[in-house]
Design a protein around this motif. Structure first.
Motif, PDB file in Angstrom:
ATOM      1  N   PRO A 279       0.983  -1.222   0.060  1.00 58.80           N
ATOM      2  CA  PRO A 279       0.178   0.065  -0.071  1.00 58.80           C
ATOM      3  C   PRO A 279       0.841   1.503  -0.007  1.00 58.80           C
ATOM      4  O   PRO A 279       1.605   1.256   0.844  1.00 58.80           O
ATOM      5  CB  PRO A 279      -0.726  -0.060   1.297  1.00 58.80           C
ATOM      6  N   PHE A 280       0.415   2.273  -0.601  1.00 59.01           N
ATOM      7  CA  PHE A 280       1.161   3.642  -0.692  1.00 59.01           C
ATOM      8  C   PHE A 280       0.514   4.767  -0.675  1.00 59.01           C
ATOM      9  O   PHE A 280      -0.762   4.878  -1.427  1.00 59.01           O
ATOM     10  CB  PHE A 280       1.974   3.490  -2.380  1.00 59.01           C
ATOM     11  N   TYR A 281       0.817   5.415   0.078  1.00 59.79           N
ATOM     12  CA  TYR A 281       0.063   6.816   0.518  1.00 59.79           C
ATOM     13  C   TYR A 281       0.661   7.892  -0.350  1.00 59.79           C
ATOM     14  O   TYR A 281       1.766   8.240  -0.039  1.00 59.79           O
ATOM     15  CB  TYR A 281      -0.127   7.125   1.981  1.00 59.79           C
ATOM     16  N   LEU A 282      -0.036   8.520  -1.273  1.00 58.63           N
ATOM     17  CA  LEU A 282       0.392   9.422  -2.233  1.00 58.63           C
ATOM     18  C   LEU A 282       0.668  10.871  -1.410  1.00 58.63           C
ATOM     19  O   LEU A 282      -0.656  11.314  -1.034  1.00 58.63           O
ATOM     20  CB  LEU A 282      -0.493   9.525  -3.336  1.00 58.63           C
ATOM     21  N   ARG A 283       1.639  11.516  -1.351  1.00 61.93           N
ATOM     22  CA  ARG A 283       1.652  12.847  -0.718  1.00 61.93           C
ATOM     23  C   ARG A 283       2.542  13.480  -1.876  1.00 61.93           C
ATOM     24  O   ARG A 283       3.643  13.569  -2.048  1.00 61.93           O
ATOM     25  CB  ARG A 283       2.680  12.834   0.452  1.00 61.93           C
ATOM     26  N   GLY A 284       1.522  14.263  -2.653  1.00 65.15           N
ATOM     27  CA  GLY A 284       2.158  15.019  -3.698  1.00 65.15           C
ATOM     28  C   GLY A 284       1.940  16.435  -3.564  1.00 65.15           C
ATOM     29  O   GLY A 284       1.353  16.873  -2.812  1.00 65.15           O
ATOM     30  N   ALA A 285       2.648  17.032  -4.856  1.00 64.76           N
ATOM     31  CA  ALA A 285       2.401  18.584  -4.894  1.00 64.76           C
ATOM     32  C   ALA A 285       2.290  19.048  -6.372  1.00 64.76           C
ATOM     33  O   ALA A 285       2.971  18.262  -7.237  1.00 64.76           O
ATOM     34  CB  ALA A 285       3.515  19.387  -4.293  1.00 64.76           C
ATOM     35  N   VAL A 308      13.912  18.961  -6.234  1.00 60.35           N
ATOM     36  CA  VAL A 308      13.370  17.504  -6.038  1.00 60.35           C
ATOM     37  C   VAL A 308      13.921  17.432  -4.722  1.00 60.35           C
ATOM     38  O   VAL A 308      13.083  16.718  -3.765  1.00 60.35           O
ATOM     39  CB  VAL A 308      13.827  16.602  -7.061  1.00 60.35           C
ATOM     40  N   ARG A 309      15.170  17.550  -4.279  1.00 59.93           N
ATOM     41  CA  ARG A 309      15.715  17.484  -3.087  1.00 59.93           C
ATOM     42  C   ARG A 309      14.734  17.956  -2.093  1.00 59.93           C
ATOM     43  O   ARG A 309      14.595  17.678  -0.901  1.00 59.93           O
ATOM     44  CB  ARG A 309      17.195  17.672  -2.900  1.00 59.93           C
ATOM     45  N   LYS A 310      14.548  19.215  -2.411  1.00 64.25           N
ATOM     46  CA  LYS A 310      13.704  20.145  -1.336  1.00 64.25           C
ATOM     47  C   LYS A 310      12.399  19.591  -1.335  1.00 64.25           C
ATOM     48  O   LYS A 310      11.761  19.622  -0.189  1.00 64.25           O
ATOM     49  CB  LYS A 310      13.792  21.734  -1.630  1.00 64.25           C
ATOM     50  N   ALA A 311      11.939  19.144  -2.472  1.00 64.05           N
ATOM     51  CA  ALA A 311      10.331  18.585  -2.229  1.00 64.05           C
ATOM     52  C   ALA A 311      10.657  17.323  -1.300  1.00 64.05           C
ATOM     53  O   ALA A 311       9.648  17.093  -0.555  1.00 64.05           O
ATOM     54  CB  ALA A 311       9.962  18.085  -3.711  1.00 64.05           C
ATOM     55  N   LYS A 312      11.520  16.488  -1.547  1.00 65.39           N
ATOM     56  CA  LYS A 312      11.412  15.255  -0.660  1.00 65.39           C
ATOM     57  C   LYS A 312      11.650  15.412   0.897  1.00 65.39           C
ATOM     58  O   LYS A 312      11.259  14.929   1.826  1.00 65.39           O
ATOM     59  CB  LYS A 312      12.477  14.440  -0.974  1.00 65.39           C
ATOM     60  N   ALA A 313      12.633  16.650   0.795  1.00 58.27           N
ATOM     61  CA  ALA A 313      12.703  17.178   2.221  1.00 58.27           C
ATOM     62  C   ALA A 313      11.499  17.528   3.097  1.00 58.27           C
ATOM     63  O   ALA A 313      11.361  17.482   4.333  1.00 58.27           O
ATOM     64  CB  ALA A 313      13.849  18.351   2.528  1.00 58.27           C
ATOM     65  N   MET A 314      10.715  18.094   2.184  1.00 60.21           N
ATOM     66  CA  MET A 314       9.321  18.526   2.805  1.00 60.21           C
ATOM     67  C   MET A 314       8.190  17.198   2.955  1.00 60.21           C
ATOM     68  O   MET A 314       7.042  17.581   3.309  1.00 60.21           O
ATOM     69  CB  MET A 314       8.854  19.835   1.977  1.00 60.21           C
ATOM     70  N   GLY A 315       8.711  16.085   2.570  1.00 61.71           N
ATOM     71  CA  GLY A 315       7.919  15.080   2.692  1.00 61.71           C
ATOM     72  C   GLY A 315       6.834  14.558   1.559  1.00 61.71           C
ATOM     73  O   GLY A 315       6.307  13.704   1.680  1.00 61.71           O
ATOM     74  N   LEU A 316       7.451  15.131   0.563  1.00 60.44           N
ATOM     75  CA  LEU A 316       6.605  14.674  -0.693  1.00 60.44           C
ATOM     76  C   LEU A 316       7.319  13.646  -1.482  1.00 60.44           C
ATOM     77  O   LEU A 316       8.492  13.366  -1.115  1.00 60.44           O
ATOM     78  CB  LEU A 316       6.664  15.943  -1.937  1.00 60.44           C
ATOM     79  N   ASN A 317       6.462  12.709  -1.884  1.00 64.91           N
ATOM     80  CA  ASN A 317       6.787  11.645  -2.688  1.00 64.91           C
ATOM     81  C   ASN A 317       6.459  11.524  -3.980  1.00 64.91           C
ATOM     82  O   ASN A 317       6.632  10.376  -4.891  1.00 64.91           O
ATOM     83  CB  ASN A 317       6.245  10.285  -1.900  1.00 64.91           C
ATOM     84  N   CYS A 318       5.696  12.574  -4.562  1.00 63.28           N
ATOM     85  CA  CYS A 318       5.079  12.794  -5.826  1.00 63.28           C
ATOM     86  C   CYS A 318       5.061  14.115  -6.383  1.00 63.28           C
ATOM     87  O   CYS A 318       4.792  14.916  -5.477  1.00 63.28           O
ATOM     88  CB  CYS A 318       3.691  11.853  -5.812  1.00 63.28           C
TER      89      CYS A 318
END
Length: 922
Positions: A279-285, A308-318
């Motif tokens: 199961p995958f919970y999508l956390r996108g921007a 992309v590094r900043k996006a991932k640091a903010m918890g985004l995976n998409c």
């Protein structure tokens, strides 16, 4: 000669020779014909301020030299993308044309045209809204957000000159299947060939995991192989493989090709998304893929990697790359650094048979260029019904249904969304039931809560009820657009000379003028907002934290609903005048970037304060929820909490993925007599003591009331009088009252004020006096502005010249998409109200549904005690005013003080007390 599609990766071989044609070209635009120099790649709008919003035709020219050792090889011009129509000539002879502003193409230069030095001319045409005999108009071509942020014309991706063998690879399609480790690949050649295809597959560690030779006799080859123990690709472990292909014939190597790929599965199953079987919970921007100069050409690979590094640091995976085909490096970085991509066809405005063909051709070109990227997991065909009319047109419903079937069959490794929907449009057939809605938590919290509950329960407003619709009710629920405006700091966006970005002069035609950035400093000064917030930078910082407070609440509410399997925040970065990014256009993160992972992570604690305002001595209660996302909380985890010196600990049961666990917590507050914002802290520890999740909740603590000096009041409103008596104030006859309290103002009351009466008007909403206040379910794209924006001019509430009472519903003051920033001065009679000056969540029970308008700017520097500005500090309006008339005084407010029982809501009580005190003061 027509252009052929091509992919940039064709150049990844020592068997090909490449010369870049990027750099400075000569340039003419048809608007004036003057000779200029232009940078390639870049839209011409990014290069010249006077052409920043121009359509039309432009001519590009430069020379190139073909090396002598290229003799006998095929010489090709390769274009990454030219918007929208292009005509290419070499040495005065046209060699080809291309349509499609987002897709690559190539043109073979006939040998007889080549000289020692060659002239290259590219005519790029970006049509406007006028149909011509030669080119379609703008409405019928896939153009995406060019209709919002300005057109993008010209050579906006790289150009290269390439030498290759006439027999060469044209396409390589890779279909890697996880977990079986099967790789199906298909190769297409430029012509029928008899020879050998050699291949080598290199794993993530750089070692060869498979190799072989295949005979080829024809123009196409298909092959399937299996690799043992493949390492799956995911955002946390972006394991990449590569395949190296060499084409040989008669013992001579003809061409080579190298492609990267990843083994992963992404599917919709049991109502949720699954990545690699889990199961995958999508956390996108939402990412609109615009860059600091204002357009779609990334300035560097470093910037793409940094964001992309900043996006991932903010918890985004998409990232949802929004109705655009990005530069190919965008996907390469996503593959390598590990982030999922949800991507979309650029929309048209007018659906017609011709535009339908263009949309299909665009999707085919996207597949040919981008399908081998493991980061891409979702395709969207239409966004918010833009360009289509799916509710009304059966033919278009059938078209979108057929497109979904075609794309599913063409690309079985990804999910397909038909129409990424918002109110009032719908889905027809889709792998994901995604929806968009925008509400600010401070102003429309009840609506946000209701919409999330309805969406989580499978609301029927998400799908068409027409015969063409196919709703299985097992499609994963994704809230694929929501968000709240903050604002960037203009000082961080100016160049070294202090000049504003060019786009700050635009935006006035959007959102009733509230989206114009230019002049924000002047408006801030004119309204005297420095008295309330300090300087503009301090205001911007508070606005950004206000953005976070709203996002935090909204994400927490989403996470309390187990059926919702993910969300997409609007948006990763600001775009021009649209100020709702998690970063500004220069990729400066908002002040809350390091706090965002508290709610934007797999395991999330939603504190769920029952009330966000309590009085000292009362208990603080939390209806706490723990959302597991795609993780499992193992047996033995514990929740520890603290609030105002009180601490607690709870042992948690095991929580399976995609579940929500509920827990009630109550904490005594003690007899604090100082108003303050107090923070509750919550932490989940794993059995080994590591922290799995942390979050906090701000609660406004009100001091005990001073009831020793009640105010004598009279009133013609029984409801108001009852409430004030319950609060301990003294109800007396009019001639003995210090303050007269009313809901309405009439001519008699005006005369009384002039004669010396002090009046407090608490505006009440009475049926028939204001427009219907039923909230519509609409997103930002179909927000409607109330045609009677002046509201109740000279109505029963207000008879003072120039002052109007306006219902916020269906007006810009509603503030769903373009942000509204509401404030209350916390000085004088309101200094006992904690927090501020911007509203916090404790205001949701009293936030006004009406505003007062028509004030002069100077009145905000003293008469207005509470108010609101919209977007880039536009449309100032008041919630609370003070005005002296003759020997008397009027205090008027639209705060909703009629809906809570007296004394229960300490903020409402504090406002009652402050309003009476303000009206009483001489």
């Amino acid at each position: 000669m027509n252009a052929h599609s091509a992919t940039p990766s064709l150049a990844k071989s020592p068997l090909r020779s490449v010369i870049t044609l990027d750099g400075i070209w000569q340039f003419w635009h048809d608007s004036d014909g003057s000779l200029r120099q232009v940078k390639v790649p870049a839209p011409w709008q990014a290069c010249f301020e006077d052409l920043a919003v121009s359509f039309g035709s432009a001519t590009y020219r430069r020379t190139f030299v073909v090396p002598q050792d290229w003799e006998g090889r095929q010489v090709v011009l390769c274009f990454g993308a030219v918007s929208e129509f292009s005509i290419v000539s070499v040495n005065g002879t046209e060699i080809g044309r291309h349509e499609g502003g987002y897709l690559p193409f190539e043109l073979v230069i006939p040998t007889n045209l080549l000289r020692s030095e060659n002239d290259l001319e590219v005519i790029a045409v970006l049509p406007d809204g006028h149909r011509s005999s030669e080119f379609a108009d703008f409405a019928e071509i896939p153009h995406g957000k060019q209709s919002w942020y300005g057109p993008q014309g010209g050579i906006w991706q790289s150009v290269r000159l390439e030498a290759r063998d006439p027999i060469h690879f044209t396409t390589v399609r890779l279909d890697p299947y996880w977990p079986e480790g099967r790789l199906d690949f298909r190769v297409a050649l430029s012509t029928t060939t008899v020879g050998t295809l050699s291949f080598k597959i290199v794993g993530p560690e750089g070692t060869t995991v498979h190799a072989g030779d295949l005979p080829i006799d024809g123009q196409n080859l298909q092959h399937s192989l299996t690799i043992d123990a493949v390492e799956p690709w995911s955002p946390s472990d972006p394991n990449l493989y590569s395949i190296e292909l060499v084409l040989s014939s008669s013992d001579r190597e003809l061409d080579g090709r190298s492609e990267t790929f990843g083994f992963r599965s992404f599917e919709a199953r049991d109502g949720f998304l699954h990545l690699n079987g889990a199961p995958f919970y999508l956390r996108g921007a939402l990412d609109q893929d615009y860059y600091p100069d204002g357009f779609g050409t990334p300035p560097s690979l470093d910037l793409l990697e940094d964001q992309v590094r900043k996006a991932k640091a903010m918890g985004l995976n998409c990232l949802r790359c929004h109705i655009k085909v990005p530069d190919p490096r965008y996907y390469e970085v996503a593959d390598r650094l590990g982030i999922l991509i949800w991507t979309e066809i650029p929309n048209v405005e007018t659906f017609s048979p011709a535009s339908a063909i263009r949309l299909r051709n665009t999707m085919e070109g996207i597949l040919e260029r981008d399908r081998n990227h493991p980061s891409i997991v979702i395709w969207t065909l239409i966004n918010e019904d833009w360009g289509t009319r799916l509710r009304e047109a059966a033919e278009q419903r059938r078209w979108i249904s057929d497109m979904v079937d075609w794309l599913r069959a063409e690309d079985p490794l990804r999910l397909v969304v038909d129409n990424s929907a918002c109110f009032p449009n719908v889905h027809i057939k889709t792998d994901i039931n995604d929806y968009h809605f925008y509400r600010t938590a401070t102003d429309r919290r009840e609506e946000w809560d209701l919409l999330c509950r309805e969406f989580a329960s499978g609301a029927d407003w998400t799908f068409s009820s027409e015969p063409e619709a196919q709703w299985t009710k097992r499609e994963p629920l994704i809230l694929s657009e929501f968000g709240v405006w903050g604002l960037p700091d203009p000082s961080r966006l100016r160049d070294e000379t202090g000049r504003d970005p060019w786009w700050m002069a635009y935006g006035a035609t959007w959102a009733d003028g509230t989206a114009l950035p230019q002049g924000i400093e002047a408006r801030f000064r004119e309204l005297g907002l420095g008295q309330i917030f300090g300087n503009l930078s301090a205001f911007i910082e508070q606005v950004q934290w206000y953005q976070y407070m709203n996002l935090k609440y909204e994400i927490e509410v989403i996470r309390t609903h187990a059926p919702i399997g993910g969300y997409v925040i609007t948006e990763l970065t600001d775009v021009h005048w649209e100020g709702n990014g998690l970063m500004d256009m220069a990729r400066n993160p908002r002040v809350f970037a390091s706090a965002l992972p508290n709610v934007n992570s797999d395991v999330v604690i939603a504190p769920g304060a029952v009330r966000h305002a309590i009085r000292a001595g009362d208990s603080a209660s939390f209806d706490l929820k723990i959302s597991s996302g795609g993780s499992t909380l193992p047996e033995g985890c514990r929740l520890e909490w603290s609030f105002g010196g009180k601490k607690g600990k709870e042992v948690l049961p095991s929580v399976a993925p995609m579940q929500v666990y509920s827990l009630a917590i109550s904490a005594e507050t003690g007899g604090n007599h100082t108003p303050e914002i107090r923070t509750a802290e919550f932490t989940i520890f794993a059995p080994d003591g590591s922290i799995l999740s942390h979050n906090s909740e701000a609660v406004a603590m009100h001091a005990a009331r001073d009831t020793t000096s009640p105010i004598r009041f009279a009133s013609d409103d029984t409801d108001i009088a009852t409430r004030l008596i319950a609060l301990g104030h003294a109800y007396v006859a009019s001639d003995q009252a210090e303050v007269f309290v009313t809901g309405d103002i009439d001519a008699e009351r005006v005369e009384a004020i002039h004669s010396g009466q002090r009046v407090l008007q608490i505006v009440s909403k009475s049926p028939g006096r204001l427009r219907d206040d039923t909230p519509p379910r609409d997103g930002p794209m179909n927000m409607q502005i109330d045609p009677g924006a002046g509201g109740m001019q000279s109505g029963p509430y207000f008879t003072f010249p120039g002052y109007n009472l306006v219902n916020r519903h269906r007006s810009m003051w509603r503030g769903d998409w373009v942000g509204n920033f509401s404030w209350l001065r916390r000085d004088g009679v309101f200094s006992h109200i904690p927090g501020g000056p911007l509203f916090d969540l404790s205001f949701t029970t009293v936030v006004p549904h009406q505003v007062m308008t028509g004030f002069r700017p100077w009145e905000f520097q003293g008469r207005v005690h509470a108010g609101v500005v919209i977007g880039w500090v536009h449309k100032p309006a008041a919630f609370l005013i003070e005005k002296r008339l003759g020997r008397g005084k009027l205090v008027a407010t639209t705060f909703r003080l009629h809906e809570e029982m007296p004394g229960i809501d300490p903020l409402a009580t504090a406002l009652y007390d402050g309003l009476l005190a303000l009206a009483k003061v001489a």
